[in-house]
Design an enzyme around this catalytic site. Structure first.
Site, PDB file in Angstrom:
ATOM      1  N   GLU A 164       8.878   1.626   7.603  1.00 33.51           N
ATOM      2  CA  GLU A 164       8.135   0.247   7.252  1.00 33.51           C
ATOM      3  C   GLU A 164       8.884  -0.394   5.969  1.00 33.51           C
ATOM      4  O   GLU A 164       8.342  -0.726   4.949  1.00 33.51           O
ATOM      5  CB  GLU A 164       6.723   0.629   7.087  1.00 33.51           C
ATOM      6  CG  GLU A 164       5.874   0.818   8.413  1.00 33.51           C
ATOM      7  CD  GLU A 164       4.631   0.499   8.142  1.00 33.51           C
ATOM      8  OE1 GLU A 164       3.823   0.293   6.939  1.00 33.51           O
ATOM      9  OE2 GLU A 164       3.922   0.925   9.168  1.00 33.51           O
ATOM     10  N   GLU A 367       4.078   4.206  15.378  1.00 35.43           N
ATOM     11  CA  GLU A 367       2.606   4.266  14.855  1.00 35.43           C
ATOM     12  C   GLU A 367       2.118   3.589  15.552  1.00 35.43           C
ATOM     13  O   GLU A 367       2.496   2.287  15.908  1.00 35.43           O
ATOM     14  CB  GLU A 367       2.533   4.010  13.409  1.00 35.43           C
ATOM     15  CG  GLU A 367       3.352   5.257  12.619  1.00 35.43           C
ATOM     16  CD  GLU A 367       3.098   5.067  10.919  1.00 35.43           C
ATOM     17  OE1 GLU A 367       1.959   4.271  10.476  1.00 35.43           O
ATOM     18  OE2 GLU A 367       4.092   5.233  10.159  1.00 35.43           O
TER      19      GLU A 367
HETATM   20  C1  BGP Z   1       1.561   2.524   8.074  1.00 33.05           C
HETATM   21  C2  BGP Z   1       2.435   3.914   7.071  1.00 33.05           C
HETATM   22  C3  BGP Z   1       1.808   5.236   7.321  1.00 33.05           C
HETATM   23  C4  BGP Z   1       0.070   5.220   7.767  1.00 33.05           C
HETATM   24  C5  BGP Z   1      -0.374   3.824   8.371  1.00 33.05           C
HETATM   25  C6  BGP Z   1      -2.079   4.049   8.207  1.00 33.05           C
HETATM   26  O1  BGP Z   1       1.526   1.542   7.279  1.00 33.05           O
HETATM   27  O2  BGP Z   1       3.415   4.026   7.710  1.00 33.05           O
HETATM   28  O3  BGP Z   1       2.115   5.855   6.282  1.00 33.05           O
HETATM   29  O4  BGP Z   1      -0.611   5.661   6.574  1.00 33.05           O
HETATM   30  O5  BGP Z   1      -0.066   2.763   8.045  1.00 33.05           O
HETATM   31  O6  BGP Z   1      -2.259   3.255   7.196  1.00 33.05           O
HETATM   32  P1  BGP Z   1      -3.425   3.609   6.191  1.00 33.05           P
HETATM   33  O7  BGP Z   1      -3.096   5.155   5.855  1.00 33.05           O
HETATM   34  O8  BGP Z   1      -3.613   2.743   5.012  1.00 33.05           O
HETATM   35  O9  BGP Z   1      -4.662   3.442   6.905  1.00 33.05           O
END
Ligand code: BGP
Length: 467
Positions: A164, A367
């Site tokens: 990201e 993801e």
């Molecule tokens: C993305 C990231 C992850 C992950 C996910 C969920 O932005 O790459 O590291 O954590 O989001 O987000 P969050 O943990 O804030 O719910």
């Protein structure tokens, strides 16, 4: 509905700082995420990353769970501060051994490692050379890349550069990746990260011509809040600033005209050396990986609204506001997760098609998932039917995009096992496997299969045919 390709990489994801814990074990040096929970800006009442899911001490058991689910791939990140000790580039042998053993165990179980080189946890020592603000950052990253390619390149066929990169630059303060000492604009930081990414791709081509490497931004289609021309303009601008600026630079090798004009309009410049221009030009990826959680809806923004927004707390998915570009607003047509993130499976299909049409490179999803407060029953079960429903809809959308001609390599949702969220603690769970701990009570860390575990196992067994 057409079938998923024969060697489709079904699996799931994690990141080092959110899952490993053990921040002082195995010779690891400090990273910016280790003390994020001690900062004033970190939300109160939730855990930080010091212990996380203690994957560092449970990795064998965790891989066994993945193998049991039938994973074909596992996307994880290597922690830079576990591998390199200082700005001189000294190597931590224990760190190399940890990932080497993990990779061997995965391969033994016929699980393809998909490795992210940097997932937010920059080592503290980068501050000695000026941190992310400095052009030197990309040189240190290149050296780290070299160490990764030398040690793991013969076994890892799929590499992801920087997780990201767009959220890193646009929402860096919220996810804790930008040091409090940083003085550079987000655009200069973005550029320094882009060059780091390009250096890694270039080096990979040279050292490992047979492996595949790609970026892993967070991409989503953008809707206008209304049919007002100003809102549509905000939509076009957001498409650029949130998505295309970051993919254009890596896939096309230079900053777009839109971006150059945008910088002019806000009176900002980024410093780019001639050497960097050359590096950016010669670092095209083999595929595009991206993370998708939801779409975004945006409206036009006034200067007053922008100023006001600076005082309020926001979120990397929902709360973005950029002067001269637009602001994120709620979409009343979409359901939401318990944590307020909008759910948009149809948007997933459209995002896949947009990315494919624009760049014509194979796509890997690194993801996608739903964060929720899962409940452990007295008989040690987790009935996460909402997660199954979320995946069912998103995987169906992906199948439909494939049917429309999108070339897909794999699907690795977030997350393989429960881990600590970027800024909402361990109670925001994403895994197929429950990790028995609470925010501040680390309990026994027992791994427990959720209902979604068995559902995903069945889906993988049938290569997604029963979706
Ligand atoms: C993305 C990231 C992850 C992950 C996910 C969920 O932005 O790459 O590291 O954590 O989001 O987000 P969050 O943990 O804030 O719910």
């Amino acid at each position: 509905m057409s079938k998923f390709p024969k060697n489709f990489l079904w699996g799931a994801s994690t990141s080092a700082y959110q899952v490993e814990g053990a921040i002082n074990q195995g010779g690891k040096v400090p990273s910016i995420m280790d003390r994020f929970d001690e900062r004033e800006s970190y939300p109160k009442g939730i855990t930080g990353f010091k212990v996380a899911s203690d994957h560092y001490n449970h990795w064998k058991e965790d891989v066994a769970m993945m193998a049991e689910m039938g994973f074909k791939s596992y996307r994880f990140s290597i922690s830079w501060p576990r591998i390199i000790k200082n700005t001189k580039g000294d190597i931590n042998k224990e760190g190399i051994k940890f990932y080497s053993d993990l990779i061997d165990e995965l391969l033994k179980n016929k699980i393809e490692p998909v490795v992210t080189m940097l997932h937010f946890d920059t080592p503290d020592f980068i501050e000695e050379i000026g941190g992310l603000d400095s052009h030197n950052f990309s040189k240190l990253f290149e050296h780290y890349s070299k160490v990764l390619f030398e040690n793991f390149g013969s076994r890892v066929k799929w590499w992801l550069t920087i997780n990201e990169l767009n959220m890193f630059a646009l929402a860096g303060q919220i996810i804790g990746v930008i040091s409090e000492k940083s003085k550079a604009t987000k655009w200069q930081i973005m550029h320094n990260l882009n060059v780091a990414q390009a250096r890694a791709i270039r080096l990979c081509r040279k050292m490992l011509p047979e492996v595949k490497i790609g970026p892993a931004p967070n991409i989503s289609s953008v809707y206008p809040a209304s049919s007002k021309p100003e809102d549509y303009q905000a939509k076009l601008n957001f498409d650029q600033i949130r998505n295309w600026v970051f993919l254009d630079i890596v896939c096309r090798g230079e900053y777009s005209n839109w971006f150059k004009n945008f910088l002019k309009s806000i009176n900002q410049e980024i410093e780019i050396t001639n050497e960097e221009k050359e590096i950016l030009k010669n670092s095209k990826p083999d595929f595009i990986a991206f993370n998708y959680y939801s779409t975004m809806t945006v409206a036009d923004v006034t200067v007053e609204e922008y100023k006001k927004s600076l005082e309020s707390k926001s979120d990397q998915q929902m709360g973005m506001i950029i002067p001269g570009v637009g602001k994120a607003v709620k979409n009343p047509n979409l359901d939401k997760t318990q944590f307020g993130w909008e759910i948009d499976p149809l948007g997933f299909k459209n995002t896949l098609k947009d990315v494919w049409d624009r760049y014509q490179l194979p796509i890997m999803i690194t993801e996608n998932g739903i964060g929720s407060k899962d409940v452990l029953t007295n008989d040690e079960k987790i009935h996460d039917d909402y997660r199954i429903e979320y995946y069912q809809k998103h995987i169906s959308s992906m199948a439909s995009a494939i049917n429309d001609g999108v070339e897909m390599i794999g699907y690795m949702p977030w997350s393989a096992i429960d881990l600590v969220s970027t800024h909402e603690g361990i109670s925001k769970r994403y895994g197929f496997v429950y990790v028995n701990r609470d925010e501040f009570d680390e309990k026994d860390m027992k791994r427990i299969r959720k209902d979604s575990f068995f559902w995903y196992q069945e889906l993988i067994k049938n290569n997604g045919e029963n979706i």
